[in-house]
Design an enzyme around this catalytic site. Structure first.
Site, mmCIF file in Angstrom:
data_model
loop_
_atom_site.group_PDB
_atom_site.id
_atom_site.type_symbol
_atom_site.label_atom_id
_atom_site.label_comp_id
_atom_site.label_asym_id
_atom_site.label_seq_id
_atom_site.Cartn_x
_atom_site.Cartn_y
_atom_site.Cartn_z
ATOM 1 N N PRO A 40 0.580 -4.241 -61.966
ATOM 2 C CA PRO A 40 1.680 -3.281 -61.876
ATOM 3 C C PRO A 40 2.211 -3.192 -60.444
ATOM 4 C CG PRO A 40 -0.127 -2.392 -63.168
ATOM 5 C CD PRO A 40 -0.630 -3.652 -62.551
ATOM 6 N N GLU A 41 3.523 -3.301 -60.305
ATOM 7 C CA GLU A 41 4.155 -3.230 -59.002
ATOM 8 C C GLU A 41 4.924 -1.916 -58.906
ATOM 9 O OE1 GLU A 41 6.171 -6.949 -58.168
ATOM 10 O OE2 GLU A 41 4.495 -8.118 -58.949
#
Length: 276
Positions: free
Chosen positions: A2-3
């Site tokens: 996840p960014e």
């Protein structure tokens, strides 16, 4: 992993359920995360009210205050490489890799993390001084991230521009996916030495980083492997990729075959014609 868009979408998803709510229970099933979940966390959190939920880079910060004592502290959460946070009914059966629950009456916030690279930590003082937070760079969607800043930060750096862009000490949250996409739209080869990128190209890159992140936010982020929203739904930005994961396929702009190579132990995707 996840960014920034995925973490921000998670923050927006859980905030309406947690804000101004009192924590009625804390369950730690496995303390063996990237950093051990601290002992005594249950005592610190139980009975606290969540008065704020913010994000710094890829960290979620829950501002908690004890009603009886007025003492406050910060719960620091990180999704790691495969984690997700879900809002669920309190009686939801526990699955494998459900490591941590915050209970709020008849519902709960649950951390699911198959690889256990995430984090559940506590800071009783100034959260901005915490070792994991203090050294973080600028936020890419804020005014500080501009052409002059980026050009100055890149000055003298021999590292590839893609690796520099992913350096969280310079700018936070631009991970592998969005670095690939931003560099494509800026027409910059990811292997270009950071110190050789002109002010004009830095200005273009700042714009494409912002545009890419904002488009990802509107699309609900990228749902790859384990990531889902707090309500279990998926994002669909992966359907709009121009280069990431498209090696061997024709470029959407010029039809040249997209190539892939390893940089910094991560796959890097680019168009040899569009990106110079």
């Amino acid at each position: 992993m996840p960014e920034l868009p995925e973490v921000e979408i998670t923050r927006r998803g859980i905030a309406p359920h947690l804000l101004n709510q009192t924590i009625t229970g804390v369950i730690v099933r496995d303390r063996r995360m990237r950093w051990p979940v601290p002992h005594g966390l249950e005592r610190e959190l139980s009975g606290s009210t969540v008065r704020g939920i913010s994000r710094r880079g890829k960290y979620l910060l829950l501002d908690c205050v004890q009603a009886k004592t007025g003492q406050s502290g910060w719960l620091i959460l990180h999704l790691g490489m495969s984690g997700s946070l879900r809002i669920l009914p309190r009686d939801t059966p526990v699955r494998k890799h459900d490591h941590f629950d915050l209970e709020f009456g008849d519902k709960l916030l649950r951390l699911h993390d198959p690889r256990r690279f995430g984090a559940v930590l506590w800071e009783s003082g100034d959260v901005t001084a915490h070792p994991l937070i203090a050294g973080l760079g600028v936020e890419p969607l804020e005014e500080q991230f501009n052409a002059k800043f980026l050009h100055a930060a890149m000055h003298g750096r021999s590292a590839a521009i893609k690796l520099a862009l992913m350096d969280h000490k310079m700018v936070v949250g631009v991970g592998n996916i969005y670095a690939n996409e931003s560099l494509f739209h800026a027409r910059i080869n990811p292997a270009t030495r950071a110190g050789r990128v002109s002010l004009a190209r830095c200005a273009r890159l700042v714009d494409t980083v912002r545009e890419t992140l904002e488009k990802a936010l509107k699309a609900g982020g990228s749902s790859l492997r384990d990531f889902v929203h707090s309500d279990g739904s998926s994002g669909y930005f992966q359907q709009e990729y121009f280069v990431y994961g498209r090696d061997g396929l024709p470029c959407r702009v010029c039809a040249t075959t997209i190539r892939v190579k390893r940089m910094g132990q991560r796959s890097t995707f680019y168009c040899p014609t569009c990106q110079k």
